[in-house]
Design an enzyme around this catalytic site. Structure first.
Site, PDB file in Angstrom:
ATOM      1  CE1 TYR A   1      41.093 -75.765  -7.316  1.00 36.79           C
ATOM      2  CE2 TYR A   1      40.775 -77.369  -9.069  1.00 36.79           C
ATOM      3  CZ  TYR A   1      41.014 -76.067  -8.661  1.00 36.79           C
ATOM      4  OH  TYR A   1      41.165 -75.071  -9.605  1.00 36.79           O
TER       5      TYR A   1
ATOM      6  CB  SER B   1      38.671 -75.592 -12.064  1.00 41.94           C
ATOM      7  OG  SER B   1      39.525 -76.591 -12.593  1.00 41.94           O
TER       8      SER B   1
END
Length: 260
Positions: free
Chosen positions: A164, A151
């Protein structure tokens, strides 16, 4: 010649979103696809049905990827499916590509985050990548490829995403380390780092975020699962045969925007 003709790929988290897009694109490009899911079996079977309607091959495999033994069982099952296809009908033979896509993205402010909440994200997003990659490298031959879905939050953290963002940063570094150590075996390991990928209802659920993204992104739109899938196809294909340890950012250019 399609880019992935003759390949057998395992895509984790393939029942929806990015994983669904990757699985379908791999099949379009000639791969047989093993679709992993944890609980969304019906959705994964629908993807498998679409792949079979293309004339390609697919199988649905269930596993809980927070369990190391389950990761290893999943990879072994995909490899056995590939071998059985070769024995029965002359396709397959070995597992040639893995896309580690399965992951979670809960929101939780860091001051109140518990260790259990931290571990749930890290085990799902990072430890599963470690275990599946290690297992895949044991059954792949030279020319095999592993692609992790990371990401842009690996380098650009967002509020309430400490667990995350940390897990995705570690995924990028895992790929670089794995590229270093598995390269002598002829196995390539890379990451794809998406930006904001559209989904049904996103504009309704988060209108302010979608508006900010669209305004800041040079290409002026959200990403689509197919955008990520195309990057994964490239990295698994012969076109990327001299690319390993690389993080391919797929974000419509939002990362190049000024921060002041």
């Amino acid at each position: 010649m399609r880019l992935l003709e003759g390949q057998v790929a395992l895509v984790t988290g393939a029942s929806g979103g990015i994983g669904r897009g990757v699985a379908l694109r791999f099949a379009e490009q000639g791969a047989a696809v093993a679709l992993h899911c944890r609980t969304a079996v019906a959705a994964a079977r629908e993807v498998a049905s679409r792949i079979e309607d293309m004339g390609a091959r697919a199988v649905v495999l269930e596993a809980e990827l927070r369990d190391e033994a389950e990761c290893r069982r999943l990879v072994r099952a995909a490899a056995e499916w590939a071998a059985a296809g070769w024995a029965a009908a002359g396709w397959g033979g070995s597992l040639t590509a893995v896309v580690n896509n399965a992951g979670v993205q809960p929101a939780q402010p860091l001051p109140g985050m518990t260790a259990a909440q931290w571990r749930e994200v890290v085990d799902t997003n990072l430890t599963s990548v470690f275990a599946c990659t290690q297992a895949a490298a044991e059954v792949m031959g030279p020319g095999g490829s592993v692609t992790h879905i990371a990401s842009i939050e690996a380098s650009r953290p967002a509020p309430e995403h400490a667990h995350y963002s940390a897990s995705k940063a570690a995924v990028v570094m895992h790929a670089r380390s794995a590229a270093l150590e598995y390269g002598p075996r002829g196995i390539r390991v890379n990451t794809v780092s998406p930006g904001l990928i559209d989904r049904e209802g996103l504009a309704r659920d988060w209108p302010a975020g979608v508006e900010r993204w669209t305004r800041r992104a040079p290409l002026g739109r959200l990403g689509r699962p197919e955008d990520v899938a195309d990057a994964c196809v490239f990295l698994a294909s012969p076109l990327a045969s001299w690319i390993t340890g690389h993080d391919l950012v797929v974000d419509g250019g939002v990362s190049v925007g000024p921060t002041w």
